[in-house]
Design an enzyme around this catalytic site. Structure first.
Site, PDB file in Angstrom:
ATOM      1  N   THR A   1      -2.476  -0.050  67.563  1.00 17.72           N
ATOM      2  CA  THR A   1      -2.508  -1.462  67.627  1.00 17.72           C
ATOM      3  C   THR A   1      -2.363  -2.181  68.998  1.00 17.72           C
ATOM      4  OG1 THR A   1      -1.421  -1.791  65.333  1.00 17.72           O
ATOM      5  CG2 THR A   1      -0.929  -3.306  66.659  1.00 17.72           C
TER       6      THR A   1
ATOM      7  N   ASP B   1       1.459   4.406  63.126  1.00 18.78           N
ATOM      8  CA  ASP B   1       1.342   5.063  61.566  1.00 18.78           C
ATOM      9  C   ASP B   1       1.450   6.585  61.622  1.00 18.78           C
ATOM     10  OD1 ASP B   1       0.883   2.499  60.862  1.00 18.78           O
ATOM     11  OD2 ASP B   1      -1.132   2.667  60.353  1.00 18.78           O
TER      12      ASP B   1
HETATM   13  N1  ASP Z   1      -2.461   1.284  62.023  1.00 17.81           N
HETATM   14  C1  ASP Z   1      -2.079   1.134  63.530  1.00 17.81           C
HETATM   15  C2  ASP Z   1      -2.153   2.648  63.929  1.00 17.81           C
HETATM   16  O1  ASP Z   1      -1.338   3.367  63.472  1.00 17.81           O
HETATM   17  C3  ASP Z   1      -0.783   0.711  63.432  1.00 17.81           C
HETATM   18  C4  ASP Z   1      -0.090   0.681  64.609  1.00 17.81           C
HETATM   19  O2  ASP Z   1      -0.410   1.002  65.727  1.00 17.81           O
HETATM   20  O3  ASP Z   1       1.066   0.255  64.861  1.00 17.81           O
HETATM   21  O4  ASP Z   1      -3.170   2.990  64.636  1.00 17.81           O
END
Ligand code: ASP
Length: 350
Positions: free
Chosen positions: A19, A96
């Site tokens: 993210t 994640d």
């Molecule tokens: N879906 C994202 C990831 O794990 C969530 C994040 O980075 O907070 O890459």
């Protein structure tokens, strides 16, 4: 690289995705990763930081739900290749699966003498309220931090988020909402971050400086996680334990490591172990220790040949099982090593 404390420290930033570097796709509304240039553009403070840094990135950067063991190996290779040239490493990673990657790296990079700090964010760096900017800057600062004689402050694989620096293989993502998303239920923080960064030196592990970094890259993915629930039927347990090629199972049990004592269940478990499958018992609870000898419902698992996981997280247990099997160990060797600490992931039974 000489340990002169007056030399400007050098850090390598390994940007894998997540993210922190994402932007919203105007058509779908979904967050998609962009490259490091985009990220750096939003953090002009990087220009002022008293650290020399270089960056390498995954091409393309990925959401951490797509991380696989070959990506762990890619990160580890990058660290090994740059080991002599940098004082520390920051791994920008999606939240994640960050706890899995941190655990895996801690097993791969044995005798580590330099900081490897994983961080990311809950909100993309381009968003006004982002938590990414602070996480990135503080992670760089901690990866570069050295004591008076030029030795690194935290020569461990760590996860840093908001107010705490955690041992990576003790960390867990506990919130999909809060910025303070990571916790370490069974081990104290390695540093508290407020106005000052306060290192808890007595909780940090320092490897013997005479030992050299020894990397291991292989993992076995022929494993499964079996989470118990009241009423789980035999055909489901049977189907999972008889998956062709299966070598290891992380069995998520209740409380201190308890499971149903139904005779069909125990015989499915015994039969899997007799076929050479390693079964490791981890608790579904967030914190605490698996102690199978407390109740009969746990004791029966000991009798069946199940191995405990002590106070390891599920993420550390799974990656450790994959790691030990990946080194070509026999089931007995895996069982024996499971309850020995490799990188502080476990409080060893006395
Ligand atoms: N879906 C994202 C990831 O794990 C969530 C994040 O980075 O907070 O890459």
């Amino acid at each position: 690289m000489a340990n002169n404390p007056d030399r400007k420290p050098k850090v390598l930033i390994i940007y894998t995705g997540g993210t922190i570097g994402m932007v919203q796709n105007p058509k779908t509304g979904a967050h998609e990763p962009l490259d490091f240039t985009h990220l750096a553009k939003h953090v002009p403070e990087l220009e002022q930081i008293a650290v020399d840094y270089d960056t390498v990135q995954f091409n393309p950067p990925i959401d951490s739900s797509n991380i696989e063991p070959h990506h762990w190996a890619q990160i580890a290779h990058t660290i090994v290749d740059g080991y002599m040239d940098y004082d520390g490493f920051v791994v920008l990673h999606g939240t994640d699966t960050m706890a899995y990657t941190a655990s895996a790296l801690s097993f791969m990079l044995q005798n580590l003498q330099k900081p490897v700090i994983l961080t990311g964010s809950q909100l993309p760096i381009g968003i006004l309220r982002t938590d990414g900017k602070e996480n990135l800057i503080t992670a760089i600062e901690m990866a570069a931090a050295r004591d008076k004689i030029g030795q690194p402050m935290v020569p461990e694989v760590c996860v840093y988020f908001q107010t705490k620096l955690l041992r990576g293989n003790r960390s867990k993502k506990l919130s999909a909402e809060e910025c303070n998303a990571f916790h370490s239920p069974n081990y104290p923080a390695l540093a508290d971050i407020g106005i000052h960064i306060t290192y808890a030196h007595h909780h940090i592990h320092y490897n013997m400086r005479t030992e050299h970094l020894t990397p291991y890259y292989d993992f076995c993915t022929d494993v499964v996680m079996l989470k118990l629930y009241p009423g789980i039927p035999q055909h489901i347990v049977h189907a999972m334990l008889t998956i062709p090629g299966l070598k290891g199972v992380v069995l998520e049990t209740f409380g201190t490591g308890n499971a149903t004592t139904a005779s069909w269940f125990l015989s499915e478990i015994k039969s899997a172990i007799a076929r050479g499958i390693v079964i490791v018992n981890v608790t579904q609870c967030i914190g605490g220790t698996v102690e199978m000898d407390i109740y009969d419902t746990g004791n029966q698992l000991i009798q069946a040949g199940v191995t405990g996981s002590g106070d390891m997280t599920t993420e550390a247990t799974m990656t450790k099982l994959m790691f030990l099997l990946g080194q070509g160990m026999t089931p007995d060797e895996v069982k024996q090593h499971m309850l020995q600490s490799i990188a502080g992931e476990l409080t060893e039974p006395r």
